[in-house]
Design a protein around this motif. Sequence first.
Motif, PDB file in Angstrom:
ATOM      1  N   UNK B  25      -6.417  12.335   6.637  1.00  0.00           N
ATOM      2  CA  UNK B  25      -6.177  12.884   5.319  1.00  0.00           C
ATOM      3  C   UNK B  25      -5.632  11.827   4.377  1.00  0.00           C
ATOM      4  N   UNK B  26      -4.754  11.001   4.884  1.00  0.00           N
ATOM      5  CA  UNK B  26      -4.102  10.036   4.017  1.00  0.00           C
ATOM      6  C   UNK B  26      -5.022   8.923   3.552  1.00  0.00           C
ATOM      7  N   UNK B 172      -4.774   4.145   1.529  1.00  0.00           N
ATOM      8  CA  UNK B 172      -4.041   5.416   1.531  1.00  0.00           C
ATOM      9  C   UNK B 172      -3.241   5.576   0.250  1.00  0.00           C
ATOM     10  N   UNK B 173      -2.674   4.461  -0.220  1.00  0.00           N
ATOM     11  CA  UNK B 173      -1.835   4.559  -1.413  1.00  0.00           C
ATOM     12  C   UNK B 173      -2.688   4.816  -2.648  1.00  0.00           C
ATOM     13  N   UNK B 174      -3.742   3.993  -2.816  1.00  0.00           N
ATOM     14  CA  UNK B 174      -4.574   4.194  -4.001  1.00  0.00           C
ATOM     15  C   UNK B 174      -5.944   3.554  -3.787  1.00  0.00           C
ATOM     16  N   UNK B 175      -6.939   4.381  -3.548  1.00  0.00           N
ATOM     17  CA  UNK B 175      -8.257   3.821  -3.216  1.00  0.00           C
ATOM     18  C   UNK B 175      -8.828   2.957  -4.339  1.00  0.00           C
ATOM     19  N   UNK B 176      -8.612   3.358  -5.573  1.00  0.00           N
ATOM     20  CA  UNK B 176      -9.191   2.585  -6.676  1.00  0.00           C
ATOM     21  C   UNK B 176      -8.601   1.191  -6.765  1.00  0.00           C
ATOM     22  N   UNK B 177      -7.274   1.136  -6.702  1.00  0.00           N
ATOM     23  CA  UNK B 177      -6.646  -0.189  -6.771  1.00  0.00           C
ATOM     24  C   UNK B 177      -7.041  -1.034  -5.576  1.00  0.00           C
TER      25      UNK B 177
END
Lengths: 399, 288, 323
Positions: B25-26, B172-177
């Motif tokens: 999920x993450x 997990x933190x931010x796919x775009x970045x």
Amino acid sequence: MFRRHMMTLAVSAVALAVTTGFAAAQDTLKIGASAPKTGPLAGGAAVTHWPNVKLWIQDVNNRGGLKVGNKQMKLELVEYDDKTSGEEAVKNIQRLATVDKVDFIVTPYSTGLNVATAPLIARYGYPHITTSAATDNVAEFAKRWPNSFWLLGTSKQLAEGVADALVKLRNSGAIGKRVALVNVADAFGLELLNAGKPALQKAGFDIVYEASYPLGTQDVAPIISAAKAANPDAFVAFSYPPDTFALTEQAQIQKFDVGAFYVGVGTAFPGYAGRFKDNANGVMGVGGINPDSKAIQEYRKKHKEVTGADPDSWASAVTYAGLQILEQAIERAGTTDKAAVIAEIKKKPFTTVVGEISLADNINHNVWSVGQWQNGSFNGVASKGVDGAKAPVKKEAWK
Amino acid sequence: METLVTGILLGGTYALIALGLTLQYGVARIMNLATGETLVAACFIAFWLFASYQVSPLWGLFIIAPIAFVINWAIYTYLLRPLVDRARNAGMLEVDSILATFGLLFLFQGLMLRSFGGAYTSYTFLAERFEIFGGFYGLNRVVAFVAACLIAVALYLFLYKTRYGTAVRAVAVNPNSANLVGIDVASAAALAFALGGALTACGGTLLSTYYTFNASMGVVFTMKALIIVIMGGVGDVRGAVLAALILGIAETAVARLIDPGLTLAATYALFTLVLLFRPQGIFGRQQT
Amino acid sequence: MTRLSSDEIRIALIGAAVVAAAATLPLFDQGYYLSLALNIVLYAALCTAWTLFSGPTHYISLATAAFFGLGTYAVALGLDYLPYPLLVIIGAAVAAILAGLVGAATLRISGVYFVIFTLGLAELVRQIVSWLQTKLSTRMGLYVFTDFTEQHIYWMLLALTVVVFVTGWLINRSRLGFAMQIIGNDETVARHVGIDTAKLKIILFMISGAFIGMAGAILAPRYAYVEPPSAFNPMISFLVVIMALLGGTRRLWGPLVGVIPFTIVMDIVSVRFPNDTSIVIGLSFLLIVYLLPDGVTGRLEQLRARMKHKRVEAEPAALKEPA
């Protein structure tokens, strides 16, 4: 030329169909069965119910079918899965009665499903010989549904049997007065508790620990450790198969040694002795058989041969007995008329694998209540009205 | 004291179940409702290996985990990637992934019912006494706990001490970045999903040594896993482990001290509290 | 109140005719087909009630079984003390209260938490009801013996379905429905315009829950024996979701399109392939996700729109020809 051949072919095909259809209609009795093949009770039905249905049909057909009047009728089974759902079960009965138009219906499996389908089976007038429903309401049900017959006994009988067995052990000096009592929080567990607790207290036992747990609980370690901390002489659990197994394993692991260890449903399964081997000896549970009865010995042998598995030592034999009663009642009545068969069931007693059963008031009053594993056989040690009880033995320490 | 140890052992069990899901999920952003079925399937395979070939479940781990890895990787790449590509925003992906994995849930359950039947199955493995601080516990539970700890440590080392693991965490933190800094998000997500599946399967294998299981049980495990993942903060392995331990201890305490009939109520009460006061979980970040 | 458009009158008349026809079914068959029809009408009521909330908000609620069970239990517990119609209302009210509580706790945050919460809700309610039964009474199962036959229950469910439809239609025409449309399109905009999105979602959830509870109460006499595992059976939640999504939740009558074929297919599968119902359900979900994301009605409307688009495109060309 070709057309003539086609005509002959067509005519003979029709003739064949008509005669076989006619012959089939004459010689087969359609038997309907709806019970769990999936869902929470599928495991129990797979041990106790379906093998007996299969065995019975095969037995009857092997000796040429049922003698109904002056016809020999073979049995044909129509089976459905009720997915352990009352709603599904009701639909199946509807289908069996109105679409498949079966001649007779085998009892469903389990108290809940029998009660859920009873009104409908009554409406269609089939004899309803229940063999896996144990409840205190049998008298009320028999009155409400005069076509229903209740063979497995009441929760009261089963729970009082526990008190009887414990009293026998106390009298022989094996245990004292302290009892730890737990139960699964579902219909059967509650009925057993409500009959069992007063019975134990009346017999002079002290309830030193009491708890109930939800159906499906896997972690019974806290329950066993709390029971152990109360220092009882006897442990009584009105449990269902998964928790029966789990409680036994935890008791063994935590070395919870008592002189009397009773766990409810599931103890009578062949899988119980298979799993715990020597540690199963001395454990008591619901049910029991008379190991010396020839009828039972033959039945158990046949069951293993035909179905490949051992029967359990509680409701299996009773289920087969119920089917025997249906068979004998049909033959005695000499007709497939449902009302006539129902009348026959009440008239005279029947000889079955569990002995003689009389259903004059729709209820079988003679049942095994408590059995105990003694050297690989789950022998009946307490009963209501059944002979052949063995003396219960003290439970040895867990290995 | 006994309650505490039992609770911790139980928490270890739950941690196994939740670790896999928190990765899926993450990182891959897939709410995998079929996670319980993966677990139960692993139980059955472990049972089959043990019953038919006498393979100890501990060795079975080395057979089952890779198989689960490959199967889950295939599921992600062929079944779930199209959904990821077609989703216009995170919300849509969540809904789609819930429905799709729901479908997988029933599919797997149906396949297991066909293969193994509906009956309860269990087998005995190391069901001996093991003493800790004067209390007796099942050796199988203790071994499962130790194995779970080892797996968790291995996972931690991978995620926090290797480059590839750090890349996975970044996704997990931010796919775009993460994409912007040159990380192949798609393959990191696939890896995470596959790894998550393998972890869940390990959990199932270890669980089968002391649980009685049947083909219909998956949903209960999925539910608990979901609650733990959210409580711990989505995508955070340490959070999942901590939340699992808290849940295990809480449940055991309630069962022992209050009433065994209220364990699920206790779980839900905890869950509700987290949702109300700290919806991002213990280690999660505030959602913008 | 704005006047009804001719379209709406036409739909209302067709609907009334269908309902009248459906109501005559018990006169033709009292056995198996009545049972089947009863199931269809039951799920029609449940799915439409479910869509009242989950359609506009796109929140997938798995709480259906919890509300349904509460309705069943209200009747089972109170039948010896209170008249049946009152119990139906109580069942609806209790379900609505639960919906309110759940909504207040979860609808303020992301939809995923809502789904997860509702997934376990039926289990939770079942455990609590079981526990209460254990502590407060001596038995777990409750007997519901009434004089209602299948026919009566069928008609009551039919009436309930009509009420749900009418309510849904009224909501769509009201300010609540208008606000929900805005929320459905863009929740941030809705909030900026001053709509209390959380409160509205909770109200809608409560209405939906109340109807589901009512359905449960109506079904109680049919079960005869009510036990927590069967009253709070999670399958009810799953089946409602499949059928509603299959039919499509953009229209109020969308779920119906899913209910009828699915119920019949499930019935056939249960009979012919009793061990494979789970597989059928699984494949249905996958079918919905990959091929029919807006349900059958959504797909049909897409096709219709595309055909209209083609016609519009063709016209200017036709106009150009003669010149």
